[in-house]
Design an enzyme around this catalytic site. Structure first.
Site, PDB file in Angstrom:
ATOM      1  N   GLY A  83       0.836  -1.209   0.000  1.00  0.00           N
ATOM      2  CA  GLY A  83       0.000   0.000   0.000  1.00  0.00           C
ATOM      3  C   GLY A  83       0.864   1.248   0.000  1.00  0.00           C
TER       4      GLY A  83
ATOM      5  N   ARG B 170       0.365  -4.873  -5.283  1.00  0.00           N
ATOM      6  CA  ARG B 170       0.438  -6.136  -4.541  1.00  0.00           C
ATOM      7  C   ARG B 170       0.796  -7.161  -5.628  1.00  0.00           C
ATOM      8  NH1 ARG B 170      -0.901  -3.753   0.495  1.00  0.00           N
ATOM      9  NH2 ARG B 170      -2.773  -2.497   0.253  1.00  0.00           N
TER      10      ARG B 170
ATOM     11  N   ASP C 293       5.150  -4.417   6.271  1.00  0.00           N
ATOM     12  CA  ASP C 293       5.627  -5.725   6.744  1.00  0.00           C
ATOM     13  C   ASP C 293       5.528  -6.812   5.675  1.00  0.00           C
ATOM     14  OD1 ASP C 293       2.841  -5.571   6.943  1.00  0.00           O
ATOM     15  OD2 ASP C 293       2.748  -6.953   8.632  1.00  0.00           O
TER      16      ASP C 293
ATOM     17  N   THR D 227       4.255   2.762   5.719  1.00  0.00           N
ATOM     18  CA  THR D 227       2.866   2.289   5.656  1.00  0.00           C
ATOM     19  C   THR D 227       2.039   3.111   6.630  1.00  0.00           C
ATOM     20  OG1 THR D 227       1.345   0.517   6.332  1.00  0.00           O
ATOM     21  CG2 THR D 227       3.573   0.393   7.224  1.00  0.00           C
TER      22      THR D 227
ATOM     23  N   ASP E   4      -0.296   2.008   8.259  1.00  0.00           N
ATOM     24  CA  ASP E   4      -0.737   1.115   9.350  1.00  0.00           C
ATOM     25  C   ASP E   4       0.193   1.167  10.564  1.00  0.00           C
ATOM     26  OD1 ASP E   4      -2.612   0.383   7.485  1.00  0.00           O
ATOM     27  OD2 ASP E   4      -1.654  -1.516   6.969  1.00  0.00           O
TER      28      ASP E   4
ATOM     29  N   ASP F 114       2.572  -0.720  11.404  1.00  0.00           N
ATOM     30  CA  ASP F 114       2.617  -2.048  12.029  1.00  0.00           C
ATOM     31  C   ASP F 114       3.914  -2.810  11.750  1.00  0.00           C
ATOM     32  OD1 ASP F 114       2.103  -2.327   9.350  1.00  0.00           O
ATOM     33  OD2 ASP F 114       0.498  -3.790   9.572  1.00  0.00           O
TER      34      ASP F 114
ATOM     35  N   ARG G 157      -5.686  -2.188   8.512  1.00  0.00           N
ATOM     36  CA  ARG G 157      -5.733  -3.633   8.247  1.00  0.00           C
ATOM     37  C   ARG G 157      -6.082  -4.395   9.529  1.00  0.00           C
ATOM     38  NH1 ARG G 157      -2.937  -6.484   3.574  1.00  0.00           N
ATOM     39  NH2 ARG G 157      -1.856  -4.547   3.181  1.00  0.00           N
TER      40      ARG G 157
HETATM   41  P1  ADP Z   1       2.672  -4.002   2.781  1.00  0.00           P
HETATM   42  O1  ADP Z   1       4.085  -4.081   2.370  1.00  0.00           O
HETATM   43  O2  ADP Z   1       2.123  -2.615   2.690  1.00  0.00           O
HETATM   44  O3  ADP Z   1       2.407  -4.675   4.107  1.00  0.00           O
HETATM   45  P2  ADP Z   1       1.463  -6.307   1.411  1.00  0.00           P
HETATM   46  O4  ADP Z   1       1.205  -7.084   2.657  1.00  0.00           O
HETATM   47  O5  ADP Z   1       0.410  -6.297   0.374  1.00  0.00           O
HETATM   48  O6  ADP Z   1       1.789  -4.766   1.684  1.00  0.00           O
HETATM   49  O7  ADP Z   1       2.804  -6.879   0.779  1.00  0.00           O
HETATM   50  C1  ADP Z   1       3.319  -6.319  -0.411  1.00  0.00           C
HETATM   51  C2  ADP Z   1       3.801  -7.396  -1.329  1.00  0.00           C
HETATM   52  O8  ADP Z   1       4.891  -8.106  -0.716  1.00  0.00           O
HETATM   53  C3  ADP Z   1       2.786  -8.508  -1.636  1.00  0.00           C
HETATM   54  O9  ADP Z   1       1.902  -8.128  -2.655  1.00  0.00           O
HETATM   55  C4  ADP Z   1       3.714  -9.608  -2.109  1.00  0.00           C
HETATM   56  O10 ADP Z   1       4.143  -9.386  -3.424  1.00  0.00           O
HETATM   57  C5  ADP Z   1       4.916  -9.432  -1.179  1.00  0.00           C
HETATM   58  N1  ADP Z   1       4.826 -10.375  -0.062  1.00  0.00           N
HETATM   59  C6  ADP Z   1       4.030 -10.315   1.028  1.00  0.00           C
HETATM   60  N2  ADP Z   1       4.211 -11.385   1.824  1.00  0.00           N
HETATM   61  C7  ADP Z   1       5.155 -12.151   1.220  1.00  0.00           C
HETATM   62  C8  ADP Z   1       5.781 -13.400   1.525  1.00  0.00           C
HETATM   63  N3  ADP Z   1       5.481 -14.073   2.634  1.00  0.00           N
HETATM   64  N4  ADP Z   1       6.715 -13.868   0.652  1.00  0.00           N
HETATM   65  C9  ADP Z   1       7.029 -13.185  -0.457  1.00  0.00           C
HETATM   66  N5  ADP Z   1       6.468 -12.018  -0.798  1.00  0.00           N
HETATM   67  C10 ADP Z   1       5.551 -11.506   0.015  1.00  0.00           C
HETATM   68  O1  F6P Z   2      -1.674  -1.371   4.245  1.00  0.00           O
HETATM   69  C1  F6P Z   2      -2.261  -0.140   3.969  1.00  0.00           C
HETATM   70  C2  F6P Z   2      -3.733  -0.300   3.744  1.00  0.00           C
HETATM   71  O2  F6P Z   2      -4.249   0.973   3.403  1.00  0.00           O
HETATM   72  C3  F6P Z   2      -4.519  -0.909   4.902  1.00  0.00           C
HETATM   73  O3  F6P Z   2      -4.771   0.030   5.927  1.00  0.00           O
HETATM   74  C4  F6P Z   2      -5.751  -1.391   4.183  1.00  0.00           C
HETATM   75  O4  F6P Z   2      -6.385  -2.438   4.880  1.00  0.00           O
HETATM   76  C5  F6P Z   2      -5.186  -1.881   2.881  1.00  0.00           C
HETATM   77  O5  F6P Z   2      -3.981  -1.166   2.662  1.00  0.00           O
HETATM   78  C6  F6P Z   2      -6.092  -1.710   1.688  1.00  0.00           C
HETATM   79  O6  F6P Z   2      -5.509  -2.349   0.610  1.00  0.00           O
HETATM   80  P1  F6P Z   2      -5.904  -2.157  -0.909  1.00  0.00           P
HETATM   81  O7  F6P Z   2      -5.249  -0.899  -1.378  1.00  0.00           O
HETATM   82  O8  F6P Z   2      -5.317  -3.356  -1.588  1.00  0.00           O
HETATM   83  O9  F6P Z   2      -7.383  -2.081  -0.964  1.00  0.00           O
END
Ligand code: ADP
Ligand code: F6P
Length: 320
Positions: free
Chosen positions: A11, A72, A103, A126, A128, A130, A172
């Site tokens: 995000g 993502r 994360d 982020t 969040d 977190d 989230r």
């Molecule tokens: P954020 O980094 O904001 O927490 P996401 O949780 O969507 O956002 O993670 C971003 C991207 O990181 C995911 O779309 C995926 O491509 C990659 N990712 C997340 N978890 C894993 C994992 N366990 N192993 C490999 N890639 C991951």
């Molecule tokens: O991680 C940032 C965030 O804005 C969260 O607060 C929310 O749950 C999520 O992304 C929304 O994701 P998307 O942009 O995929 O709808």
């Protein structure tokens, strides 16, 4: 260290651009070149990048979003996807990679680091907040301020109509944003996913406040607590108060970053490039007790950042 890659992933968060700018300019000051990969991990898998020089990042410190775009990327959760990215980094002769994200992005960074010799450093960004290993992430302060401005406006109409508002904010599965917003708008109730809540207690609080002469009220709820629309309806049914739901939505992820978000972005990015310049990888930079520091990437991925629950008690006292 000769070539540094930079990518924004997950995000978007206000201040990501300030972080890109600082990566590029601190890297150039050390004589490195910078490649910006586009659309998060997808850009590494498809080898979509562009060269970034100090002039190419002019004027972006004040803009929200990310000039590198983000996504993502489900393919990166497969070993095949990670190996494609590792092969592209080798072909591009990248020595170090700065991953700006949350994360999830860092779990991706850890998976990548296991498949490549390229040094990988995470920069937490982020809304969040977190990420384990930093008290604050880039973008959090901006999102809090956006939500506070929104709730202040909602409060005007809540007072005029003598209504109770449930205001849903993002986060989230975590309640950092809801807690900070709730405290700073003076919410009567704050609901976070970390603490199971009793609906009856919420009803009682709303009724007690009405009895005290508080005819309007704000309940800040994190999206992670579940169905806020149902909750708003139930409060109305069980208290006699007129209740409305307001979902802040994606506006809280955009906008010009606050000075605080820009500062963290600049300091975190500088630290990330310093680590790479010393040939140190597998780190996540962060803020701890007012100092810019870093922790092990795997530790950041494996641990859950605690929410300060004492602040929830303080919020209750402040709302009496
Ligand atoms: P954020 O980094 O904001 O927490 P996401 O949780 O969507 O956002 O993670 C971003 C991207 O990181 C995911 O779309 C995926 O491509 C990659 N990712 C997340 N978890 C894993 C994992 N366990 N192993 C490999 N890639 C991951
Ligand atoms: O991680 C940032 C965030 O804005 C969260 O607060 C929310 O749950 C999520 O992304 C929304 O994701 P998307 O942009 O995929 O709808």
């Amino acid at each position: 260290m000769k070539t540094i890659g930079v990518v924004t992933s997950g995000g978007d968060a206000p201040g990501m651009n300030a972080a890109i700018r600082a990566v590029v300019r601190t890297a150039y000051a050390k004589g490195f070149q910078v490649l910006g990969f586009e659309r998060g991990w997808e850009g590494l898998i498809k080898n979509n990048f562009r060269r970034l020089d100090p002039r190419s990042v002019g004027g972006i410190i004040r803009s929200g979003g990310t000039i590198l775009l983000t996504s993502r990327c489900p393919e990166f959760k497969t070993l095949d996807g990670v190996r494609k990215a590792a092969a592209n980094l080798a072909a591009d002769k990248v020595d170090g990679l700065v991953v700006i994200g949350g994360d999830g992005s860092f779990r991706g960074a850890l998976a990548l680091s296991r498949e490549t010799d390229v040094l990988v450093v995470g920069v937490p960004a982020t809304i969040d907040n977190d990420v384990y290993g930093t008290e604050e992430t880039i973008g959090f302060d901006t999102a809090v301020n956006t939500c506070v401005a929104e709730v202040d406006k909602i409060k005007d109409t809540a007072i005029s109509h003598e209504r109770v508002f449930v205001v849903e904010v993002m986060g989230r599965k975590r309640g950092f944003l809801a807690l900070a917003v709730g405290l700073t708008v003076g919410a009567e109730v704050i609901l976070v996913p970390e603490v199971a809540y009793d609906k009856n207690e919420v009803f009682e609080t709303v009724k007690a406040n009405a009895a005290k002469g508080k005819k309007s009220g704000i309940i800040v709820a994190a999206e992670g607590i579940g169905d806020t629309r149902k909750l708003a309806e139930e409060i109305e049914e069980n208290t006699g108060a007129e209740v409305r739901l307001s979902i802040v939505g994606y506006a809280q992820r955009g906008g010009s970053p606050t000075a605080r978000s820009r500062l963290l972005a600049s300091l975190f990015a500088n630290e990330a490039v310093n680590l790479l310049a010393q040939n140190i990888g597998d780190r996540v930079v962060g803020l701890q007790k007012g100092e810019i520091t870093s922790i092990d990437l795997e530790d950041s991925c494996k641990n859950e950042k605690p929410l300060n629950l004492e602040l929830l008690n303080l919020a209750k006292v402040l709302a009496t």
